[in-house]
Design an enzyme around this catalytic site. Sequence first.
Site, PDB file in Angstrom:
ATOM      1  N   ASP A   1      38.050  37.838  39.940  1.00  0.00           N
ATOM      2  CA  ASP A   1      38.972  38.918  40.290  1.00  0.00           C
ATOM      3  C   ASP A   1      40.211  38.294  40.951  1.00  0.00           C
ATOM      4  O   ASP A   1      40.246  37.099  41.275  1.00  0.00           O
ATOM      5  CB  ASP A   1      38.292  39.960  41.195  1.00  0.00           C
TER       6      ASP A   1
HETATM    7  C1  BGC Z   1      41.043  44.545  41.056  1.00  0.00           C
HETATM    8  C2  BGC Z   1      40.560  44.416  39.625  1.00  0.00           C
HETATM    9  C3  BGC Z   1      41.736  44.331  38.686  1.00  0.00           C
HETATM   10  C4  BGC Z   1      42.619  43.178  39.114  1.00  0.00           C
HETATM   11  C5  BGC Z   1      43.811  42.964  38.203  1.00  0.00           C
HETATM   12  C6  BGC Z   1      42.095  43.523  41.418  1.00  0.00           C
HETATM   13  O1  BGC Z   1      42.669  43.800  42.636  1.00  0.00           O
HETATM   14  O2  BGC Z   1      39.942  44.421  41.917  1.00  0.00           O
HETATM   15  O3  BGC Z   1      39.747  45.512  39.290  1.00  0.00           O
HETATM   16  O4  BGC Z   1      41.278  44.156  37.377  1.00  0.00           O
HETATM   17  O5  BGC Z   1      43.089  43.433  40.421  1.00  0.00           O
HETATM   18  O6  BGC Z   1      44.723  43.989  38.283  1.00  0.00           O
END
Ligand code: BGC
Length: 741
Positions: free
Chosen positions: A282
């Site tokens: 993530d």
């Molecule tokens: C979130 C993810 C997301 C990623 C990219 C993160 O802050 O937890 O769910 O896919 O950002 O945008």
Amino acid sequence: MRKILLFPLMFLAALISFSGSFNRGINADDKIEKRIDSVLVKMTLDEKIGQLIQIVGMDTAKEKLIRNEQIGSVLIGLRGRAECNRIQRIAVEETRLGIPLLFANDIIHGYHTIFPVPLAEASSWNPELVKESCRISAFESASEGTRWTYAPMVDIARDPRWGRIVEGSGEDPYLGSIFAAARVEGFQGNSLDEKASIAACPKHYVAYGGAEGGRDYNTVDISERTLREIYLPPFHAALQSGAASIMSAFNDLNGIPASANHFTLTEILRNEWNWDGVVISDYNAVGELIRHRFARDMKEAALRGFKAGVDIDMVGDSIDGNPYAPNLKNLVAEGKISEEDIDNSVRNVLRMKFRLGLFDNPYTDTLYFKGNNLSKNYKDSIALKLAEESIVLLKNENNLLPISRDIKRIALIGPFADDNSNPTGPWAGGYKQENVISVLEGLKKSVNSGILIDFVKGCNVDDSDYTGFDAAIKAARKADVVIFTAGESRWMSGEAESKTDLNIPSVQQELINRIQAAGKPIIVVLMNGRPLTINRISENIPAIIEAWYLGNQTGNAIARVIFGDYNPSGKLPVTFPRSTGQIPLYYYHKSTGRPFDKEDKYTSKYTDSPNTPLYPFGYGLSYTTFSYDPIAVSKNRIKKDESTKVFVKVKNTGKYAGQEVVQLYIRDDFASVTRPVEELKGFKKINLMPGETKQAEFEITPDMLSILDLNLEPVVEPGKFTIYIGSNSVDLISTSIEIVE
Ligand code: BGC
């Protein structure tokens, strides 16, 4: 220890036949492996590491990184086809090896056509329809260059304080697995290399939804049993359906951050599940190993994340500095990471790119998308159907709903009535206000000129401006019926939106109370991304429609429900507590040694609240009524490797045609480990005309009776099982079967 969690998946396969692609993606295809070899052999270590780096956004400095083959994929944002093709040209035509980039985005519930938020979609209990919505999202995304979505979010969430509950399918591992599979099938289509398919990325692996206190990013400390029974099944279902990638989570899991967790990322994913897709961290999750105090610096973070099994570091250009880009090469030189391990991760990335057909067709094919364009009518009709089916009717005293078109005057009040933005919910990146039908617009379109719709906003979502109250009360007094739109704004749930108070914001509650005093019938339409504690509304308001955030077709769907053009059929995928003090509250609980007994003080209960929820899992009303005949069983004594069938006749006993979600729950009455009082194991959504009877049939297979024993191995234990069938997790009829040696 090798444990196989096949049982929920075999069970899934038996229940839904998702185009025969059950094992797709699990094993590598030989031809692709050979092509990967032919690319890999030409790559320098730097170029290999480049494939493991993802950047966010684009500028000239980032273009330079691409030219230098230091980047494998881009979290691109909604930049569109021409821009993606332009950037792709740099990778393909201006580099030594010409390896195509992969463009990613968060396509959570629609790209241009915005569908209901995932929690709402799960309320439809209609995975086929959700799958279709994901096909549309895939088409729209792919047509603009995005071939990788960071979805579906398959985190089981049993704590409505956690704002991200809105992104998933609720509290139940079975329902969650069904929707995980459906969404992956929808995004990825029959084959990943179809031009309108996009790679899915189930997230956030794993147990992110178990955050202590419901506070986002917080610690998760759970048993391996809970991990395997509750949190892993939807991920396994998604991978069994062919998901090409997975995203490792932010949270600490039992003392090891999920993005550096060898047990979950390698032992389970690779060794047990034999999966060959891509693991991406993530957003900055590898870098955050430092703040977890699990790594001293970026170099150690890179080592720990990579060794645990994270292939791609999302945000390789992070604000805090980078873990992978500057460190992997040195770690190889120092012998801490082998080049073979780097090769394996690069293989995973190249495999996904080959599977997507990017080496053969790196650019978005304008002609293809023009030629195969999905009509607006088709997209809108699926969005409307899904919005209608996502609505849950929570209360309907004296059949206030549906309202007749003979009435003269409606007062439409509340902060979401004339709103084309909040109804899209969080993560609706590509929405356009002009495509979102507000409640006001939907109602206006659906009534003839004989009905006056008197719209008065009355108050904002959450402040202390009471100046609109008088006008709203005046409008209510003059009306035959009041429709009040209440709830939370779209950014009050979602990432980093955890809350300790789940009441309707007080200004709205106050206005509802004041309007109630005007004595007119009131329908409350809720917009929210999580269960709210709505006791006051539930006690005092005769009709309540849970609309969640329904996306583009919000107003049309709500109007059709209000006037009875669509008879609501949605069922809650998550429990509504009475108070935050009851949380976590979910139907799938254990019996305890002292189950609730109101006569006995020393049993498991609160002194100031019932144990029961306000609205249970699986609950939702209809404008009609359904009756259930007793359950018939084909064979009630079976051996542990045998199956049996149960049947129930369901009759529409009311005046409206309607859909009923017939739910099957099973309890293992006595077992070698304690089991929940009931577990959802199947459901059927059936259509019934007034007076019509249909039989719902469920095959009960060994997988459905299987539990994880003391050693976490699947086993069917001899003894009695209670089979429950009904219209929610509480209103059930039952019978029993016995497993004999
Ligand atoms: C979130 C993810 C997301 C990623 C990219 C993160 O802050 O937890 O769910 O896919 O950002 O945008």
